[in-house]
Design an enzyme around this catalytic site. Structure first.
Site, PDB file in Angstrom:
ATOM      1  N   ALA A 260     -15.714  -3.714  -1.132  1.00  0.00           N
ATOM      2  CA  ALA A 260     -17.034  -4.326  -0.980  1.00  0.00           C
ATOM      3  C   ALA A 260     -17.304  -5.410  -2.033  1.00  0.00           C
ATOM      4  O   ALA A 260     -18.278  -6.167  -1.923  1.00  0.00           O
ATOM      5  CB  ALA A 260     -18.110  -3.257  -1.046  1.00  0.00           C
TER       6      ALA A 260
ATOM      7  N   ASN B 211       0.822  -1.223   0.000  1.00  0.00           N
ATOM      8  CA  ASN B 211       0.000   0.000   0.000  1.00  0.00           C
ATOM      9  C   ASN B 211       0.851   1.265   0.000  1.00  0.00           C
ATOM     10  O   ASN B 211       0.700   2.124   0.845  1.00  0.00           O
ATOM     11  CB  ASN B 211      -0.950  -0.015   1.208  1.00  0.00           C
ATOM     12  CG  ASN B 211      -0.184  -0.068   2.517  1.00  0.00           C
ATOM     13  OD1 ASN B 211       1.025  -0.248   2.521  1.00  0.00           O
ATOM     14  ND2 ASN B 211      -0.881   0.078   3.627  1.00  0.00           N
TER      15      ASN B 211
ATOM     16  N   ARG C 293       2.194   4.727  -1.921  1.00  0.00           N
ATOM     17  CA  ARG C 293       1.607   5.663  -2.874  1.00  0.00           C
ATOM     18  C   ARG C 293       2.643   6.078  -3.911  1.00  0.00           C
ATOM     19  O   ARG C 293       3.636   6.711  -3.572  1.00  0.00           O
ATOM     20  CB  ARG C 293       1.110   6.896  -2.116  1.00  0.00           C
ATOM     21  CG  ARG C 293       0.122   6.508  -1.076  1.00  0.00           C
ATOM     22  CD  ARG C 293      -0.211   7.605  -0.123  1.00  0.00           C
ATOM     23  NE  ARG C 293      -1.554   7.327   0.320  1.00  0.00           N
ATOM     24  CZ  ARG C 293      -2.630   7.955  -0.134  1.00  0.00           C
ATOM     25  NH1 ARG C 293      -2.515   8.932  -1.010  1.00  0.00           N
ATOM     26  NH2 ARG C 293      -3.814   7.625   0.300  1.00  0.00           N
TER      27      ARG C 293
ATOM     28  N   ASP D  32      -5.782  -3.673   6.189  1.00  0.00           N
ATOM     29  CA  ASP D  32      -4.870  -4.062   7.269  1.00  0.00           C
ATOM     30  C   ASP D  32      -5.537  -5.095   8.178  1.00  0.00           C
ATOM     31  O   ASP D  32      -4.902  -6.043   8.634  1.00  0.00           O
ATOM     32  CB  ASP D  32      -4.468  -2.826   8.079  1.00  0.00           C
ATOM     33  CG  ASP D  32      -4.002  -1.703   7.163  1.00  0.00           C
ATOM     34  OD1 ASP D  32      -3.172  -1.987   6.288  1.00  0.00           O
ATOM     35  OD2 ASP D  32      -4.502  -0.571   7.305  1.00  0.00           O
TER      36      ASP D  32
ATOM     37  N   SER E 135      -4.222  -4.313  -3.536  1.00  0.00           N
ATOM     38  CA  SER E 135      -5.490  -3.915  -4.138  1.00  0.00           C
ATOM     39  C   SER E 135      -5.209  -3.768  -5.635  1.00  0.00           C
ATOM     40  O   SER E 135      -4.066  -3.934  -6.070  1.00  0.00           O
ATOM     41  CB  SER E 135      -6.010  -2.629  -3.508  1.00  0.00           C
ATOM     42  OG  SER E 135      -5.074  -1.606  -3.697  1.00  0.00           O
TER      43      SER E 135
HETATM   44  P1  ATP Z   1      -7.267   0.113   3.097  1.00  0.00           P
HETATM   45  O1  ATP Z   1      -6.128   0.468   2.191  1.00  0.00           O
HETATM   46  O2  ATP Z   1      -8.221   1.212   3.334  1.00  0.00           O
HETATM   47  O3  ATP Z   1      -6.804  -0.538   4.370  1.00  0.00           O
HETATM   48  P2  ATP Z   1      -7.609  -1.926   1.107  1.00  0.00           P
HETATM   49  O4  ATP Z   1      -7.876  -1.215  -0.150  1.00  0.00           O
HETATM   50  O5  ATP Z   1      -6.242  -2.423   1.337  1.00  0.00           O
HETATM   51  O6  ATP Z   1      -8.094  -1.007   2.330  1.00  0.00           O
HETATM   52  P3  ATP Z   1     -10.089  -3.310   0.844  1.00  0.00           P
HETATM   53  O7  ATP Z   1     -10.154  -4.005  -0.462  1.00  0.00           O
HETATM   54  O8  ATP Z   1     -10.814  -2.027   1.000  1.00  0.00           O
HETATM   55  O9  ATP Z   1      -8.566  -3.186   1.275  1.00  0.00           O
HETATM   56  O10 ATP Z   1     -10.635  -4.289   1.991  1.00  0.00           O
HETATM   57  C1  ATP Z   1     -10.050  -5.557   2.260  1.00  0.00           C
HETATM   58  C2  ATP Z   1     -11.116  -6.605   2.384  1.00  0.00           C
HETATM   59  O11 ATP Z   1     -12.031  -6.259   3.453  1.00  0.00           O
HETATM   60  C3  ATP Z   1     -11.992  -6.764   1.150  1.00  0.00           C
HETATM   61  O12 ATP Z   1     -11.383  -7.656   0.204  1.00  0.00           O
HETATM   62  C4  ATP Z   1     -13.280  -7.317   1.759  1.00  0.00           C
HETATM   63  O13 ATP Z   1     -13.172  -8.708   2.008  1.00  0.00           O
HETATM   64  C5  ATP Z   1     -13.358  -6.576   3.090  1.00  0.00           C
HETATM   65  N1  ATP Z   1     -14.138  -5.339   2.923  1.00  0.00           N
HETATM   66  C6  ATP Z   1     -13.696  -4.088   2.658  1.00  0.00           C
HETATM   67  N2  ATP Z   1     -14.710  -3.214   2.515  1.00  0.00           N
HETATM   68  C7  ATP Z   1     -15.859  -3.921   2.715  1.00  0.00           C
HETATM   69  C8  ATP Z   1     -17.257  -3.612   2.712  1.00  0.00           C
HETATM   70  N3  ATP Z   1     -17.704  -2.369   2.468  1.00  0.00           N
HETATM   71  N4  ATP Z   1     -18.127  -4.607   2.953  1.00  0.00           N
HETATM   72  C9  ATP Z   1     -17.709  -5.862   3.216  1.00  0.00           C
HETATM   73  N5  ATP Z   1     -16.409  -6.225   3.228  1.00  0.00           N
HETATM   74  C10 ATP Z   1     -15.484  -5.283   2.977  1.00  0.00           C
HETATM   75 MG    MG Z   2      -4.851  -1.036   0.992  1.00  0.00          MG
END
Ligand code: ATP
Ligand code: MG
Length: 312
Positions: free
Chosen positions: A230, A168, A170, A259, A196
């Site tokens: 999501a 993660n 930037r 995380d 991601s």
């Molecule tokens: P961040 O960088 O903000 O920590 P991220 O981008 O690394 O987040 P996300 O993909 O947002 O990670 O979230 C990780 C996992 O958490 C998703 O694959 C999903 O399983 C769960 N998750 C995240 N947001 C939601 C949501 N709105 N509803 C249900 N599950 C979610």
């Molecule tokens: Mg992330």
């Protein structure tokens, strides 16, 4: 000594209470909420009941005490956290826009967090280590923090432990090429990669995330989990691809889901679950994490996860 370790930036997050309240105007804030990607990870692990510790630096100030108290209360060993008097604890100001995007303002490279060095990573502290989690955010804080991360990953590998990596970082500031160079030593040691979508393509240069993840497995990373908020996640292992839907929850604050997910993944893999089972378990932790305001506030205990899984 702790079995799961993470290291890097400790900070507090101070956020706008409602959407579309930009940071360049006077207005209300809520917080301080304990934060920092590697800190959210370790707090998730602690709440799930697994022995864990953190290596980092805070200032001798109220925000530092706020973060440390939280980690300690949740069961994180903080003997590896140094407290300094000549710099203040890291801070992130955050505002959410109604389109879901976020505006951040960081006090980090000149904060106590940036004082972490490889000397803070002591071999005896890693004596019983089974997993080290590295975040790209820490690699981007500065050279000392980065070298500390490389050292922790290397010691963990030498002891037969697992290295997990959330890239993660930037690329806006450093540029994609520089980011790839910084990530490479961790990618070489990595057992589980948790990108991601844009992070996956950033690492490989492929046009789409699916190809990027397959190529990351092909280059030797045993488990790659593509996180899609999501929309759930996709688990890639050699010759396999499994989509795992997200659990339906009401999202209050998405920060820290990734995380929290990583924390769930590590705990599940240490319990001997398969990559797919572990990702299903981690999805529950990620889902619960977004249901409360503040990056660590929604992190569940094991019994909270169990009742959640029984209810969905
Ligand atoms: P961040 O960088 O903000 O920590 P991220 O981008 O690394 O987040 P996300 O993909 O947002 O990670 O979230 C990780 C996992 O958490 C998703 O694959 C999903 O399983 C769960 N998750 C995240 N947001 C939601 C949501 N709105 N509803 C249900 N599950 C979610
Ligand atoms: Mg992330």
């Amino acid at each position: 000594m702790p079995q799961v370790l993470s290291l890097g930036e400790l900070l507090v997050e101070i956020m706008r209470p409602a959407v579309d309240q930009p940071l360049d105007e006077p207005g209300q804030f809520v917080g301080p909420f304990p934060s920092g990607a590697p800190a959210i990870f370790i707090d998730a692990v602690a709440r799930l009941g697994v022995s864990c510790g953190f290596i980092g630096v805070v200032g001798d100030d109220a925000f530092g005490r706020c973060v440390l108290r939280r980690l300690k209360c949740d069961g994180v060993d903080v003997r590896g956290v140094r407290v300094v008097s000549h710099r203040t604890t890291g801070i992130a100001f955050v505002s959410y826009r109604s389109d879901g995007s976020r505006q951040f303002l960081f006090h980090l490279p000149h904060s106590a967090a940036a004082l972490l060095t490889p000397e803070d990573v002591r071999e005896d502290y890693l004596r019983d280590v089974k997993a080290v989690h590295i975040t790209g955010s820490a690699l981007g804080v500065g050279e000392g923090v980065r070298e500390a991360c490389y050292r922790a990953a290397q010691i963990c590998k030498q002891r037969g432990g697992m290295v997990t990596f959330d890239p993660n970082i930037r690329p806006e500031i450093l540029g994609v090429e520089a980011v790839r160079v910084l990530c490479e030593p961790i990618l070489q040691a990595c057992d589980v990669l948790l990108p991601s979508s844009q992070e996956a393509t950033m690492l490989t240069g492929d046009a789409d995330e699916e190809t990027a993840c397959r190529n990351l497995v092909e280059r030797g990373i045993p488990i790659v989990v593509l996180k899609r908020g999501a929309q759930g996640c996709v688990v890639f292992t050699e010759g396999h691809r499994v989509e795992i839907p997200a659990y339906p929850v009401i999202e209050v604050d998405p920060t820290g889901a990734g995380d929290a997910f990583a924390g769930g993944m590590v705990v599940a893999l240490l319990r001997g679950m398969s990559a797919e089972e572990a990702a299903r378990f981690a999805s529950a932790i990620g889902a619960l994490a977004v249901t409360k305001q503040g990056p660590m506030e929604g992190l569940p205990t094991l019994s909270e996860v169990e009742s959640f899984l029984a209810s969905v």
